[in-house]
Design a protein around this motif. Structure first.
Motif, PDB file in Angstrom:
ATOM      1  N   THR A 261      44.204  39.439  32.209  1.00 29.08           N
ATOM      2  CA  THR A 261      44.282  40.506  33.221  1.00 29.08           C
ATOM      3  C   THR A 261      43.067  41.421  33.138  1.00 29.08           C
ATOM      4  OG1 THR A 261      46.706  40.464  33.151  1.00 29.08           O
ATOM      5  CG2 THR A 261      45.665  42.429  34.081  1.00 29.08           C
ATOM      6  N   PHE A 262      42.637  41.750  31.923  1.00 25.40           N
ATOM      7  CA  PHE A 262      41.448  42.603  31.751  1.00 25.40           C
ATOM      8  C   PHE A 262      40.195  41.894  32.254  1.00 25.40           C
ATOM      9  CE2 PHE A 262      43.810  44.536  27.927  1.00 25.40           C
ATOM     10  CZ  PHE A 262      44.388  45.510  28.741  1.00 25.40           C
ATOM     11  N   LYS A 263      40.084  40.600  31.963  1.00 29.35           N
ATOM     12  CA  LYS A 263      38.923  39.841  32.434  1.00 29.35           C
ATOM     13  C   LYS A 263      38.883  39.789  33.960  1.00 29.35           C
ATOM     14  CE  LYS A 263      38.465  36.694  28.460  1.00 29.35           C
ATOM     15  NZ  LYS A 263      38.559  35.278  28.017  1.00 29.35           N
ATOM     16  N   LYS A 264      40.042  39.597  34.552  1.00 29.44           N
ATOM     17  CA  LYS A 264      40.119  39.558  36.013  1.00 29.44           C
ATOM     18  C   LYS A 264      39.729  40.907  36.613  1.00 29.44           C
ATOM     19  CE  LYS A 264      43.291  38.437  39.786  1.00 29.44           C
ATOM     20  NZ  LYS A 264      44.685  38.025  40.145  1.00 29.44           N
ATOM     21  N   ASP A 265      40.181  41.976  35.993  1.00 27.99           N
ATOM     22  CA  ASP A 265      39.839  43.322  36.462  1.00 27.99           C
ATOM     23  C   ASP A 265      38.326  43.551  36.353  1.00 27.99           C
ATOM     24  OD1 ASP A 265      40.447  45.961  37.412  1.00 27.99           O
ATOM     25  OD2 ASP A 265      40.225  46.695  35.355  1.00 27.99           O
ATOM     26  N   PHE A 266      37.731  43.083  35.272  1.00 27.08           N
ATOM     27  CA  PHE A 266      36.283  43.214  35.079  1.00 27.08           C
ATOM     28  C   PHE A 266      35.537  42.493  36.197  1.00 27.08           C
ATOM     29  CE2 PHE A 266      32.577  42.291  31.922  1.00 27.08           C
ATOM     30  CZ  PHE A 266      31.834  43.310  32.487  1.00 27.08           C
ATOM     31  N   ARG A 267      35.962  41.272  36.518  1.00 30.30           N
ATOM     32  CA  ARG A 267      35.321  40.510  37.601  1.00 30.30           C
ATOM     33  C   ARG A 267      35.461  41.232  38.932  1.00 30.30           C
ATOM     34  NH1 ARG A 267      37.741  36.118  34.840  1.00 30.30           N
ATOM     35  NH2 ARG A 267      39.462  36.066  36.348  1.00 30.30           N
ATOM     36  N   MET A 268      36.636  41.778  39.193  1.00 34.51           N
ATOM     37  CA  MET A 268      36.870  42.459  40.464  1.00 34.51           C
ATOM     38  C   MET A 268      36.000  43.716  40.595  1.00 34.51           C
ATOM     39  SD  MET A 268      38.808  40.445  42.025  1.00 34.51           S
ATOM     40  CE  MET A 268      39.074  41.487  43.475  1.00 34.51           C
ATOM     41  N   LEU A 269      35.821  44.442  39.505  1.00 36.21           N
ATOM     42  CA  LEU A 269      34.954  45.628  39.536  1.00 36.21           C
ATOM     43  C   LEU A 269      33.501  45.240  39.804  1.00 36.21           C
ATOM     44  CD1 LEU A 269      36.435  47.692  36.555  1.00 36.21           C
ATOM     45  CD2 LEU A 269      36.551  48.285  38.988  1.00 36.21           C
ATOM     46  N   GLN A 270      33.071  44.133  39.231  1.00 37.98           N
ATOM     47  CA  GLN A 270      31.704  43.666  39.478  1.00 37.98           C
ATOM     48  C   GLN A 270      31.510  43.321  40.951  1.00 37.98           C
ATOM     49  OE1 GLN A 270      30.194  40.735  36.480  1.00 37.98           O
ATOM     50  NE2 GLN A 270      32.082  41.228  35.400  1.00 37.98           N
ATOM     51  N   ILE A 271      32.509  42.661  41.527  1.00 40.38           N
ATOM     52  CA  ILE A 271      32.427  42.290  42.945  1.00 40.38           C
ATOM     53  C   ILE A 271      32.496  43.527  43.832  1.00 40.38           C
ATOM     54  CG2 ILE A 271      33.622  41.068  44.803  1.00 40.38           C
ATOM     55  CD1 ILE A 271      34.543  39.047  42.616  1.00 40.38           C
ATOM     56  N   LYS A 272      33.411  44.413  43.519  1.00 46.30           N
ATOM     57  CA  LYS A 272      33.625  45.604  44.341  1.00 46.30           C
ATOM     58  C   LYS A 272      32.370  46.461  44.435  1.00 46.30           C
ATOM     59  CE  LYS A 272      36.703  49.622  44.795  1.00 46.30           C
ATOM     60  NZ  LYS A 272      37.912  50.292  44.229  1.00 46.30           N
ATOM     61  N   TYR A 273      31.657  46.608  43.306  1.00 46.41           N
ATOM     62  CA  TYR A 273      30.489  47.485  43.293  1.00 46.41           C
ATOM     63  C   TYR A 273      29.169  46.709  43.292  1.00 46.41           C
ATOM     64  CZ  TYR A 273      33.932  51.091  42.599  1.00 46.41           C
ATOM     65  OH  TYR A 273      35.009  51.931  42.788  1.00 46.41           O
ATOM     66  N   LYS A 274      29.263  45.411  43.628  1.00 48.34           N
ATOM     67  CA  LYS A 274      28.085  44.558  43.838  1.00 48.34           C
ATOM     68  C   LYS A 274      27.116  44.634  42.654  1.00 48.34           C
ATOM     69  CE  LYS A 274      28.513  45.055  48.837  1.00 48.34           C
ATOM     70  NZ  LYS A 274      27.878  45.503  50.103  1.00 48.34           N
ATOM     71  N   LEU A 275      27.644  44.295  41.492  1.00 50.83           N
ATOM     72  CA  LEU A 275      26.874  44.406  40.253  1.00 50.83           C
ATOM     73  C   LEU A 275      26.288  43.078  39.786  1.00 50.83           C
ATOM     74  CD1 LEU A 275      29.257  46.792  38.266  1.00 50.83           C
ATOM     75  CD2 LEU A 275      27.330  47.393  39.740  1.00 50.83           C
ATOM     76  N   ASN A 276      26.358  42.041  40.632  1.00 54.53           N
ATOM     77  CA  ASN A 276      25.916  40.708  40.206  1.00 54.53           C
ATOM     78  C   ASN A 276      24.686  40.194  40.947  1.00 54.53           C
ATOM     79  OD1 ASN A 276      29.361  39.911  39.867  1.00 54.53           O
ATOM     80  ND2 ASN A 276      27.957  40.298  38.192  1.00 54.53           N
ATOM     81  N   LYS A 277      23.930  41.078  41.545  1.00 51.76           N
ATOM     82  CA  LYS A 277      22.755  40.623  42.301  1.00 51.76           C
ATOM     83  C   LYS A 277      21.731  39.948  41.398  1.00 51.76           C
ATOM     84  CE  LYS A 277      23.255  44.148  45.897  1.00 51.76           C
ATOM     85  NZ  LYS A 277      22.654  45.365  46.518  1.00 51.76           N
ATOM     86  N   THR A 278      21.535  40.483  40.215  1.00 53.58           N
ATOM     87  CA  THR A 278      20.569  39.887  39.283  1.00 53.58           C
ATOM     88  C   THR A 278      21.028  38.507  38.841  1.00 53.58           C
ATOM     89  OG1 THR A 278      19.827  42.053  38.493  1.00 53.58           O
ATOM     90  CG2 THR A 278      19.422  40.164  37.054  1.00 53.58           C
ATOM     91  N   LYS A 279      22.303  38.385  38.491  1.00 51.20           N
ATOM     92  CA  LYS A 279      22.825  37.085  38.068  1.00 51.20           C
ATOM     93  C   LYS A 279      22.749  36.083  39.215  1.00 51.20           C
ATOM     94  CE  LYS A 279      26.665  34.927  35.611  1.00 51.20           C
ATOM     95  NZ  LYS A 279      27.957  35.135  34.919  1.00 51.20           N
TER      96      LYS A 279
END
Length: 305
Positions: A261-279
């Motif tokens: 559940t924590f891992k899923k929440d982490f992924r959702m926060l990354q998507i929500k705030y568009k934190l994966n552009k570099t990756k």
């Protein structure tokens, strides 16, 4: 692409005799420190970038095929340029012919790496954006006395490495090196690598690349963000998730379901705030570079003569 290999000769005596009779390499012997007698083994030598080591029962060739090609073509002892399939094939066939090791090798270590030109400073990508692999801190995080930036994540069967290729060679391009080093024969065989000839097969090279990309997805690479744009409760969770010590603690205290559940929440926060552009940028460029090298295209996608 293909870089360092450790090659075991399955016909040690034939390998040793061929080198000696044809003076392929100047083999050095060593003295017994107390008697002064010359020891029959080990025998060691070097051919450009390749190290030759012969013991009583084993014989190995170790080194970078990429650097071997460059040295053989007066391009220097470096691996920051592109090493496409045709060059891999030429180098491999030359090594097989020089040492007469056709169908008599076993590969025990292999590296596959790519030099990609990125939009930003590789040092910033490594220092600030690259945080974890499998939610764990790097095993090695080094600066090379100011000459480079390097993070390495070690697993049982492989190492995953990312480093700054621009700084040590003082290049005018932002080059990031992404590399997987496979250190177990069992994994190499699962990928179709049994002997040196197998790295001439594009299907096998594709298998190794797909492994690299599969492991790449385990990296935590987070873009910069403005804290005022994120509500306090989400910001607190995000900062916790970005800390490898946090994951160490919760793995000791929480159930597998809670951790999921924590891992899923982490992924959702990354998507929500568009934190994966570099990756996303690195992933896209890795696929593009592999396609370019495996098909012998240049940067403009024209066929190399």
């Amino acid at each position: 692409m293909i870089d360092n290999l450790k090659i075991y000769s399955t016909k040690k005596n034939e390998f040793e005799n061929h080198i000696k009779l044809n003076q392929i390499v100047d083999l050095k012997q060593f003295y017994e420190p107390f008697t002064g007698e010359i020891k029959p083994y080990p025998l060691k030598g070097k051919k450009l970038n390749l190290d030759i080591a012969i013991n009583e029962k084993t014989a190995f060739i170790t080194g970078s095929f990429h650097k071997q090609y460059n040295l053989d073509n007066d391009l220097g002892s470096q691996n920051y340029n592109d090493f496409n399939y045709s060059k891999i094939k030429l180098t491999t066939e030359q090594i097989i012919e020089t040492f007469k090791i056709a169908k008599s090798t076993s590969i025990t270590n292999l590296e596959l790496g790519f030099n990609i030109i990125i939009n930003g400073d590789p040092q910033k990508y490594i220092d600030d954006y690259l945080l974890m692999y499998d939610l764990k801190a790097p095993n090695r995080n080094e600066k090379f006395l100011g000459k480079g930036d390097y993070k390495e994540f070690r697993k049982t069967d492989y190492y995953f490495k990312i480093y700054n290729k621009s700084k040590p060679y003082k290049l005018d391009k932002n080059i990031l090196r992404v590399e997987i080093k496979i250190i177990r024969k069992r994994l190499l065989e699962l990928l179709g690598v049994y002997s040196l000839e197998n790295i001439l097969e594009k299907k096998v090279l594709n298998n190794i690349f797909e492994l690299l990309m599969q492991k790449f997805e385990g990296l935590t690479i987070i873009d910069e963000f403005n804290e005022i744009d994120i509500p306090p409760d989400e910001l607190e969770r995000l900062k916790n998730y970005m800390n490898d010590n946090y994951w160490i603690r919760i793995k000791q205290r929480k159930t597998s379901k809670q951790i999921y559940t924590f891992k899923k929440d982490f992924r959702m926060l990354q998507i929500k705030y568009k934190l994966n552009k570099t990756k996303d940028e690195i992933r896209r460029k890795l696929y593009s570079k592999f396609n370019e090298l495996i098909n012998d295209y240049d940067c403009s996608q024209k066929k190399v003569a």
